[in-house]
Design a protein around this motif. Structure first.
Motif, PDB file in Angstrom:
ATOM      1  N   PRO A  94       0.819  -1.222   0.000  1.00  0.00           N
ATOM      2  CA  PRO A  94       0.000   0.000   0.000  1.00  0.00           C
ATOM      3  C   PRO A  94       0.850   1.268   0.000  1.00  0.00           C
ATOM      4  O   PRO A  94       0.455   2.276  -0.604  1.00  0.00           O
ATOM      5  N   GLN A  95       2.003   1.228   0.655  1.00  0.00           N
ATOM      6  CA  GLN A  95       2.878   2.390   0.674  1.00  0.00           C
ATOM      7  C   GLN A  95       3.458   2.661  -0.716  1.00  0.00           C
ATOM      8  O   GLN A  95       3.578   3.815  -1.137  1.00  0.00           O
ATOM      9  N   MET A  96       3.783   1.604  -1.447  1.00  0.00           N
ATOM     10  CA  MET A  96       4.277   1.768  -2.816  1.00  0.00           C
ATOM     11  C   MET A  96       3.208   2.393  -3.703  1.00  0.00           C
ATOM     12  O   MET A  96       3.521   3.251  -4.547  1.00  0.00           O
ATOM     13  N   MET A  97       1.952   1.987  -3.499  1.00  0.00           N
ATOM     14  CA  MET A  97       0.864   2.543  -4.300  1.00  0.00           C
ATOM     15  C   MET A  97       0.711   4.046  -4.045  1.00  0.00           C
ATOM     16  O   MET A  97       0.466   4.826  -4.971  1.00  0.00           O
ATOM     17  N   LYS A  98       0.874   4.470  -2.775  1.00  0.00           N
ATOM     18  CA  LYS A  98       0.720   5.885  -2.436  1.00  0.00           C
ATOM     19  C   LYS A  98       1.792   6.754  -3.102  1.00  0.00           C
ATOM     20  O   LYS A  98       1.571   7.938  -3.347  1.00  0.00           O
ATOM     21  N   MET A  99       2.941   6.175  -3.370  1.00  0.00           N
ATOM     22  CA  MET A  99       4.036   6.952  -3.962  1.00  0.00           C
ATOM     23  C   MET A  99       3.766   7.321  -5.417  1.00  0.00           C
ATOM     24  O   MET A  99       4.380   8.244  -5.954  1.00  0.00           O
ATOM     25  N   ARG A 100       2.857   6.605  -6.066  1.00  0.00           N
ATOM     26  CA  ARG A 100       2.648   6.797  -7.502  1.00  0.00           C
ATOM     27  C   ARG A 100       2.228   8.218  -7.858  1.00  0.00           C
ATOM     28  O   ARG A 100       2.662   8.755  -8.877  1.00  0.00           O
ATOM     29  N   ARG A 101       1.408   8.812  -7.027  1.00  0.00           N
ATOM     30  CA  ARG A 101       0.934  10.177  -7.314  1.00  0.00           C
ATOM     31  C   ARG A 101       1.976  11.230  -6.975  1.00  0.00           C
ATOM     32  O   ARG A 101       1.854  12.379  -7.394  1.00  0.00           O
ATOM     33  N   GLY A 102       2.965  10.856  -6.226  1.00  0.00           N
ATOM     34  CA  GLY A 102       3.934  11.827  -5.759  1.00  0.00           C
ATOM     35  C   GLY A 102       3.436  12.518  -4.503  1.00  0.00           C
ATOM     36  O   GLY A 102       2.226  12.594  -4.260  1.00  0.00           O
ATOM     37  N   LEU A 103       4.360  13.013  -3.699  1.00  0.00           N
ATOM     38  CA  LEU A 103       4.002  13.645  -2.433  1.00  0.00           C
ATOM     39  C   LEU A 103       4.756  14.953  -2.265  1.00  0.00           C
ATOM     40  O   LEU A 103       5.888  15.095  -2.715  1.00  0.00           O
ATOM     41  N   ASP A 104       4.097  15.884  -1.597  1.00  0.00           N
ATOM     42  CA  ASP A 104       4.799  17.104  -1.223  1.00  0.00           C
ATOM     43  C   ASP A 104       5.681  16.859   0.003  1.00  0.00           C
ATOM     44  O   ASP A 104       6.816  17.338   0.070  1.00  0.00           O
ATOM     45  N   ILE A 105       5.163  16.085   0.956  1.00  0.00           N
ATOM     46  CA  ILE A 105       5.891  15.824   2.190  1.00  0.00           C
ATOM     47  C   ILE A 105       5.798  14.342   2.528  1.00  0.00           C
ATOM     48  O   ILE A 105       4.702  13.760   2.540  1.00  0.00           O
ATOM     49  N   LEU A 113      12.164   3.639   4.165  1.00  0.00           N
ATOM     50  CA  LEU A 113      12.452   4.513   3.031  1.00  0.00           C
ATOM     51  C   LEU A 113      13.399   3.824   2.057  1.00  0.00           C
ATOM     52  O   LEU A 113      13.188   3.862   0.830  1.00  0.00           O
ATOM     53  N   LEU A 114      14.424   3.176   2.582  1.00  0.00           N
ATOM     54  CA  LEU A 114      15.360   2.460   1.711  1.00  0.00           C
ATOM     55  C   LEU A 114      14.679   1.287   1.018  1.00  0.00           C
ATOM     56  O   LEU A 114      14.989   0.977  -0.136  1.00  0.00           O
ATOM     57  N   ASP A 115      13.742   0.622   1.690  1.00  0.00           N
ATOM     58  CA  ASP A 115      12.973  -0.450   1.046  1.00  0.00           C
ATOM     59  C   ASP A 115      12.233   0.088  -0.178  1.00  0.00           C
ATOM     60  O   ASP A 115      12.219  -0.549  -1.247  1.00  0.00           O
ATOM     61  N   LEU A 116      11.609   1.246  -0.046  1.00  0.00           N
ATOM     62  CA  LEU A 116      10.882   1.847  -1.162  1.00  0.00           C
ATOM     63  C   LEU A 116      11.828   2.225  -2.299  1.00  0.00           C
ATOM     64  O   LEU A 116      11.501   2.051  -3.482  1.00  0.00           O
ATOM     65  N   LEU A 117      12.993   2.728  -1.935  1.00  0.00           N
ATOM     66  CA  LEU A 117      13.979   3.074  -2.972  1.00  0.00           C
ATOM     67  C   LEU A 117      14.477   1.819  -3.681  1.00  0.00           C
ATOM     68  O   LEU A 117      14.647   1.814  -4.906  1.00  0.00           O
ATOM     69  N   LEU A 170      10.124   4.984  -5.363  1.00  0.00           N
ATOM     70  CA  LEU A 170      10.309   6.369  -4.956  1.00  0.00           C
ATOM     71  C   LEU A 170      11.641   6.889  -5.475  1.00  0.00           C
ATOM     72  O   LEU A 170      12.632   6.148  -5.539  1.00  0.00           O
ATOM     73  N   ARG A 171      11.637   8.168  -5.856  1.00  0.00           N
ATOM     74  CA  ARG A 171      12.877   8.865  -6.243  1.00  0.00           C
ATOM     75  C   ARG A 171      13.055  10.079  -5.330  1.00  0.00           C
ATOM     76  O   ARG A 171      12.078  10.732  -4.963  1.00  0.00           O
ATOM     77  N   LEU A 172      14.309  10.380  -5.002  1.00  0.00           N
ATOM     78  CA  LEU A 172      14.599  11.506  -4.113  1.00  0.00           C
ATOM     79  C   LEU A 172      15.217  12.687  -4.849  1.00  0.00           C
ATOM     80  O   LEU A 172      15.643  13.654  -4.220  1.00  0.00           O
ATOM     81  N   SER A 173      15.211  12.642  -6.166  1.00  0.00           N
ATOM     82  CA  SER A 173      15.872  13.690  -6.947  1.00  0.00           C
ATOM     83  C   SER A 173      15.179  15.050  -6.858  1.00  0.00           C
ATOM     84  O   SER A 173      15.779  16.077  -7.172  1.00  0.00           O
ATOM     85  N   ALA A 174      13.913  15.069  -6.425  1.00  0.00           N
ATOM     86  CA  ALA A 174      13.169  16.332  -6.347  1.00  0.00           C
ATOM     87  C   ALA A 174      13.125  16.906  -4.932  1.00  0.00           C
ATOM     88  O   ALA A 174      12.480  17.924  -4.707  1.00  0.00           O
ATOM     89  N   VAL A 175      13.793  16.270  -3.986  1.00  0.00           N
ATOM     90  CA  VAL A 175      13.756  16.745  -2.601  1.00  0.00           C
ATOM     91  C   VAL A 175      14.478  18.095  -2.487  1.00  0.00           C
ATOM     92  O   VAL A 175      15.648  18.219  -2.828  1.00  0.00           O
ATOM     93  N   SER A 176      13.764  19.095  -1.995  1.00  0.00           N
ATOM     94  CA  SER A 176      14.369  20.412  -1.799  1.00  0.00           C
ATOM     95  C   SER A 176      14.573  20.746  -0.327  1.00  0.00           C
ATOM     96  O   SER A 176      15.301  21.676   0.004  1.00  0.00           O
TER      97      SER A 176
END
Length: 420
Positions: free
Chosen positions: A116-127, A135-139, A144-150
């Motif tokens: 279910p957590q993988m499914m939530k990542m599909r839309r992208g998240l602000d936070i 987190l490493l499991d998802l990566l 999940l990608r972390l290239s957009a983290v500001s």
């Protein structure tokens, strides 16, 4: 000083007014302007100081004003925390503060299904609020990608390192863009934490509201002398005598937690164990039952010392003493919150007396030792100097060199006994 004067936007001010936040705390007064100015931050902030709102409010404002929405399987702001309970608590704070903002937030941690957590990542998240392992499991699953983290937040950095997440944090940092804002919160700054801060931060604003955790005046601290073998009986006595409807009891290991909870249950006291080996569903269930007063006692390891807020908890008991003075403060800080009074009891045996004196020294405390009628200790306390000398000398080697029996001697004796 008001939240409005700190530069927060109207949707956030509206939410703060609704939930009854009138005046910013000292840590919020310093962190909010610094974060809105996009500065890196290094803050010494303890549980109960208001630090979550101190970083959540300006972070929400930055993301809301910058836009646009994040791409699929990406995240704009990442908050790393040490425990599942703290992750859930921080996530709920973001949801509450961001009620009137069009931002997507979520939380991930272990102990529950990853699908279910993988499914939530599909839309992208602000936070995204996360524990490092999940987190490493998802990566690793390319969910999940972390290239957009500001913006990166490390909350309770000392606890993250204490729990062995140094390697995981290193792997996560390697996947983040270099051009980002870093917010670093820690109750203490031992060498390992200091080194991580220096690696991450660029010309940070340094904030220190309190030099060290302090004990609230509303907490009555007691140190009761008792033989280790009679602690369970004394605990039952105190629960009945003090009429505690709920009590959080700290032990050193998960085995001790399970064993003590079982003994209390057999004594007619509704109790449950709480430790890191339980599934997240089981941990959530225990906390829900405890908060609803359907459990009288929760026996916990230090996983419960931070990040858990139990309203009107009357008592905390250190069945086993904590390893450090800082952990002592975090443990007893579960009671006496939000202006309520509370009691913190520590069981002191002859063997643990020197360690408790060290805790007292570090916290500049000196508690009188109590004895409860019928539970007076039989074991005598060895002189502190002798115990400390033995501790400094290191663990016993099993005897004096040259005086111990060799393996050959033991074999000869065994053969002799067999022939007899």
């Amino acid at each position: 000083m008001t939240f409005s004067s700190l530069g927060l936007i109207e949707p956030l001010l509206k939410t703060l007014d609704t939930i009854g936040y009138q005046t910013p705390t000292p840590v919020q007064v310093q962190t909010i302007p610094a974060i809105l100015a996009r500065r890196d931050l290094m803050a010494a902030a303890q549980t109960g100081s208001g630090k979550t709102a101190g970083f959540a409010l300006p972070l929400l404002q930055r993301l809301a004003m910058e836009g646009p929405q994040v791409a699929s399987n990406s995240v704009r702001a990442l908050v790393l925390v040490p425990t599942r309970e703290l992750a859930e608590q921080v996530h709920q704070s973001f949801r509450e503060y961001g009620t009137h903002l069009p931002l997507r937030t979520d939380v991930v941690y272990g102990g529950v299904s990853i699908n279910p957590q993988m499914m939530k990542m599909r839309r992208g998240l602000d936070i995204l609020v996360a524990t490092p392992g999940r987190l490493l499991d998802l990566l690793d699953h390319n969910a999940l990608r972390l290239s957009a983290v500001s913006i990166l937040v490390l909350d309770e950095a000392d606890r993250l390192l204490d729990m062995g997440f140094a390697d995981e944090i290193g792997r996560i940092l390697a996947q983040l863009p270099k051009d980002r804002q870093n917010l670093f919160f820690s109750a203490t700054f031992p060498p390992a934490v200091q080194a991580l801060a220096e690696k991450m931060l660029r010309n940070p604003a340094r904030i220190e509201v309190q030099p060290a955790p302090t004990v609230e005046a509303t907490i009555r601290q007691r140190a009761i002398e008792v033989d280790a073998s009679r602690r369970t009986q004394l605990l039952c006595h105190l629960i009945h005598e003090s009429c505690w409807d709920r009590v959080l009891v700290f032990v050193a290991t998960k085995h001790s937690a399970e064993q003590l909870a079982d003994k209390l249950g057999k004594a007619g006291i509704k109790a449950a164990a709480f430790h890191g080996e339980l599934s997240q569903g089981a941990r959530s269930h225990v906390l829900a039952e405890f908060k609803a007063c359907r459990l009288q006692v929760v026996v916990a390891t230090d996983v419960a010392a931070r990040g858990i807020d139990i309203e009107q908890l009357p008592a905390v008991v250190n069945y086993d003493l904590p390893r450090s003075a800082v952990d002592y403060i975090h443990r007893i800080g579960r009671t006496g919150r939000a202006g309520e009074s509370g009691t913190a009891v520590s069981f002191i045996s002859a063997a643990s007396e020197p360690h408790f004196r060290l805790i007292e020294k570090r916290q500049r405390l000196r508690l009188s030792r109590e004895q409860i009628s019928g539970f007076e200790p039989i074991a005598t306390t060895a002189p502190v100097t002798a115990l400390m000398t033995a501790s400094l000398a290191g663990p016993s080697t099993g005897g004096i060199k040259g005086k111990r029996k060799s393996k050959k001697d033991k074999l000869r004796e065994a053969v002799a006994r067999k022939n007899d």
